[in-house]
Design a protein around this motif. Structure first.
Motif, PDB file in Angstrom:
ATOM      1  N   PRO A 111       0.711  -1.233  -0.135  1.00  0.00           N
ATOM      2  CA  PRO A 111       0.104  -0.163  -0.028  1.00  0.00           C
ATOM      3  C   PRO A 111       0.978   1.324  -0.002  1.00  0.00           C
ATOM      4  O   PRO A 111       0.733   1.999   0.858  1.00  0.00           O
ATOM      5  N   PHE A 112       1.546   1.638  -1.234  1.00  0.00           N
ATOM      6  CA  PHE A 112       2.396   2.704  -1.332  1.00  0.00           C
ATOM      7  C   PHE A 112       1.746   4.177  -1.180  1.00  0.00           C
ATOM      8  O   PHE A 112       2.010   4.897  -0.453  1.00  0.00           O
TER       9      PHE A 112
ATOM     10  N   LEU B  48      -0.869   4.622   1.048  1.00  0.00           N
ATOM     11  CA  LEU B  48      -0.630   4.944   2.490  1.00  0.00           C
ATOM     12  C   LEU B  48       0.706   5.141   3.073  1.00  0.00           C
ATOM     13  O   LEU B  48       0.731   5.916   4.108  1.00  0.00           O
ATOM     14  N   TYR B  49       1.646   4.620   2.494  1.00  0.00           N
ATOM     15  CA  TYR B  49       3.004   5.028   2.962  1.00  0.00           C
ATOM     16  C   TYR B  49       3.361   6.372   2.556  1.00  0.00           C
ATOM     17  O   TYR B  49       3.870   7.114   3.369  1.00  0.00           O
ATOM     18  N   THR B  50       2.761   6.873   1.491  1.00  0.00           N
ATOM     19  CA  THR B  50       3.059   8.175   1.271  1.00  0.00           C
ATOM     20  C   THR B  50       2.487   9.166   1.907  1.00  0.00           C
ATOM     21  O   THR B  50       2.840  10.008   2.358  1.00  0.00           O
ATOM     22  N   LEU B  51       1.017   8.861   2.239  1.00  0.00           N
ATOM     23  CA  LEU B  51       0.243   9.769   3.183  1.00  0.00           C
ATOM     24  C   LEU B  51       1.034   9.887   4.489  1.00  0.00           C
ATOM     25  O   LEU B  51       0.979  11.000   5.221  1.00  0.00           O
ATOM     26  N   ASN B  52       1.435   8.887   5.124  1.00  0.00           N
ATOM     27  CA  ASN B  52       2.350   8.717   6.336  1.00  0.00           C
ATOM     28  C   ASN B  52       3.691   9.724   6.151  1.00  0.00           C
ATOM     29  O   ASN B  52       3.811  10.355   7.195  1.00  0.00           O
TER      30      ASN B  52
ATOM     31  N   ARG C 106       3.781   2.756   8.352  1.00  0.00           N
ATOM     32  CA  ARG C 106       5.105   2.548   7.430  1.00  0.00           C
ATOM     33  C   ARG C 106       5.204   3.727   6.660  1.00  0.00           C
ATOM     34  O   ARG C 106       4.319   4.350   6.129  1.00  0.00           O
ATOM     35  N   THR C 107       6.506   4.135   6.500  1.00  0.00           N
ATOM     36  CA  THR C 107       6.728   5.275   5.754  1.00  0.00           C
ATOM     37  C   THR C 107       7.192   4.958   4.344  1.00  0.00           C
ATOM     38  O   THR C 107       7.368   3.741   4.157  1.00  0.00           O
ATOM     39  N   ILE C 108       7.329   5.537   3.402  1.00  0.00           N
ATOM     40  CA  ILE C 108       7.738   5.163   2.025  1.00  0.00           C
ATOM     41  C   ILE C 108       9.152   4.548   2.065  1.00  0.00           C
ATOM     42  O   ILE C 108       9.334   3.534   1.361  1.00  0.00           O
ATOM     43  N   ALA C 109       9.946   5.379   2.802  1.00  0.00           N
ATOM     44  CA  ALA C 109      11.301   4.436   2.954  1.00  0.00           C
ATOM     45  C   ALA C 109      11.360   3.134   3.424  1.00  0.00           C
ATOM     46  O   ALA C 109      12.035   2.163   2.909  1.00  0.00           O
ATOM     47  N   LEU C 110      10.568   2.939   4.567  1.00  0.00           N
ATOM     48  CA  LEU C 110      10.498   1.697   5.224  1.00  0.00           C
ATOM     49  C   LEU C 110       9.708   0.811   4.332  1.00  0.00           C
ATOM     50  O   LEU C 110      10.051  -0.375   4.213  1.00  0.00           O
ATOM     51  N   GLY C 111       8.686   1.163   3.451  1.00  0.00           N
ATOM     52  CA  GLY C 111       8.005   0.403   2.709  1.00  0.00           C
ATOM     53  C   GLY C 111       8.736  -0.241   1.523  1.00  0.00           C
ATOM     54  O   GLY C 111       8.730  -1.283   1.170  1.00  0.00           O
ATOM     55  N   LEU C 112       9.744   0.776   0.971  1.00  0.00           N
ATOM     56  CA  LEU C 112      10.692   0.269  -0.012  1.00  0.00           C
ATOM     57  C   LEU C 112      11.687  -1.068   0.526  1.00  0.00           C
ATOM     58  O   LEU C 112      11.796  -1.902  -0.198  1.00  0.00           O
TER      59      LEU C 112
END
Length: 298
Positions: free
Chosen positions: A86-87, A89-93, A243-249
């Motif tokens: 769910p990128f 959602l990660y972007t919103l975070n 999660r943030t986008i860096a953590l999602g990657l």
């Protein structure tokens, strides 16, 4: 006749040094441009490979020699990558954290640096020296104490450990803004005091509007550092929905798959760097101006 012949001969010889100088300048400029172009190619080659890989089929990723122009171009890689995790959602975070960090950093650092640059107080220079000494501390030294503190406060698995410290200032940005404030003429503050402004209103109405370049510089740096921060979210966030986008990657790269899907990872990476690239191009003029004039006193 002899004098005129000498003058005519001298007139013919005079342009030769100028022509030699022009040739030397052109060769120097050509060599400089060639060196810059070569350096740009070396720096941009990995970025071009990342874009190319993000548009390839899975079977074409490891082809040697590599195909720089994919055939066919797979635009669907981006949609598949962004739906695998769910990128959005990660972007919103990430944006939620970045916005509050920017507010806290710009307010606390601007306010503190104005005090260090203009206000008179006993021990001010010593406090500033202690503040700068914190730049020498590696993040690993304070990692465990901060985690214990935030755990005692019950902030683990929340955004608070990533946001609240920004409201207490950053030594680097305080130093950067202090140098800029010291270059602002004191006559402006004297005129503001004559008009009835106290220290707080002088900072808000006079100094802050004049320091937009350095504020933009701090905002760009703070945005990129917070957006790309990996260690902080890794330590303090455990819920997948936070999660943030860096953590999602990172989780995307280490997910259990039959084989590494590098083309999808590159597509997700391109998606993650778009905000930083857009921010730099939008604020480029103000950013460069802040870098040039920071530290110039007078």
């Amino acid at each position: 006749m002899t004098l005129s012949s000498n003058l005519s001969s001298n007139a013919g010889v005079a342009p030769r040094p100028k022509m030699g100088k022009r040739l030397s300048d052109r060769l120097t400029a050509a060599f400089s441009y060639a060196l810059l172009i070569a350096g740009a190619i070396v720096i941009l080659a990995p970025f071009a490979w990342m874009i190319s890989t993000s548009l390839k089929r899975k079977i074409d990723v490891y082809v040697f020699p590599p195909e720089w122009i994919p055939d066919p171009i797979q635009w669907g890689n981006y949609a598949e990558a962004l739906t695998t995790f769910p990128f959005p959602l990660y972007t919103l975070n990430s944006f939620t954290i970045v916005v509050f960090v920017l507010i806290g950093t710009l307010f606390s650092c601007s306010f503190s640096s104005y005090g260090f640059a203009r206000l008179r107080a006993p021990g001010k220079d010593l406090i500033f020296l202690v503040l700068l000494s914190t730049l020498m501390l590696p993040a690993a030294v304070t990692m465990v104490p901060l985690y214990l503190l935030f755990n005692r406060l019950g902030w683990i698995d929340t955004f608070l450990p990533l946001i609240v410290p920004s409201f207490f200032g950053s030594a680097f940005f305080i130093f950067l803004m202090r140098q800029f404030y010291m270059g602002v003429p004191k006559e402006l503050e004297d005129a503001a005091r004559i008009d009835g402004c106290n220290a707080y209103s002088t900072w808000l109405r006079i100094m802050v509007p004049m320091t937009k370049p350095v504020l933009a510089t701090a905002a760009v740096f703070s945005f990129m550092w917070t957006w790309n921060d990996f260690m902080g979210p890794l330590i303090y966030l455990t819920d997948e929905s936070k999660r943030t986008i860096a953590l999602g990657l990172s989780y995307f790269q280490g997910s259990a798959r039959s084989s590494p899907e590098l083309h999808l990872l590159m597509a997700a990476t391109i998606y993650s760097i778009i905000p930083c690239v857009l921010l730099f191009f939008v604020s480029q003029k103000v950013f460069v101006k802040g870098i040039v004039f920071t530290g110039v006193k007078g």
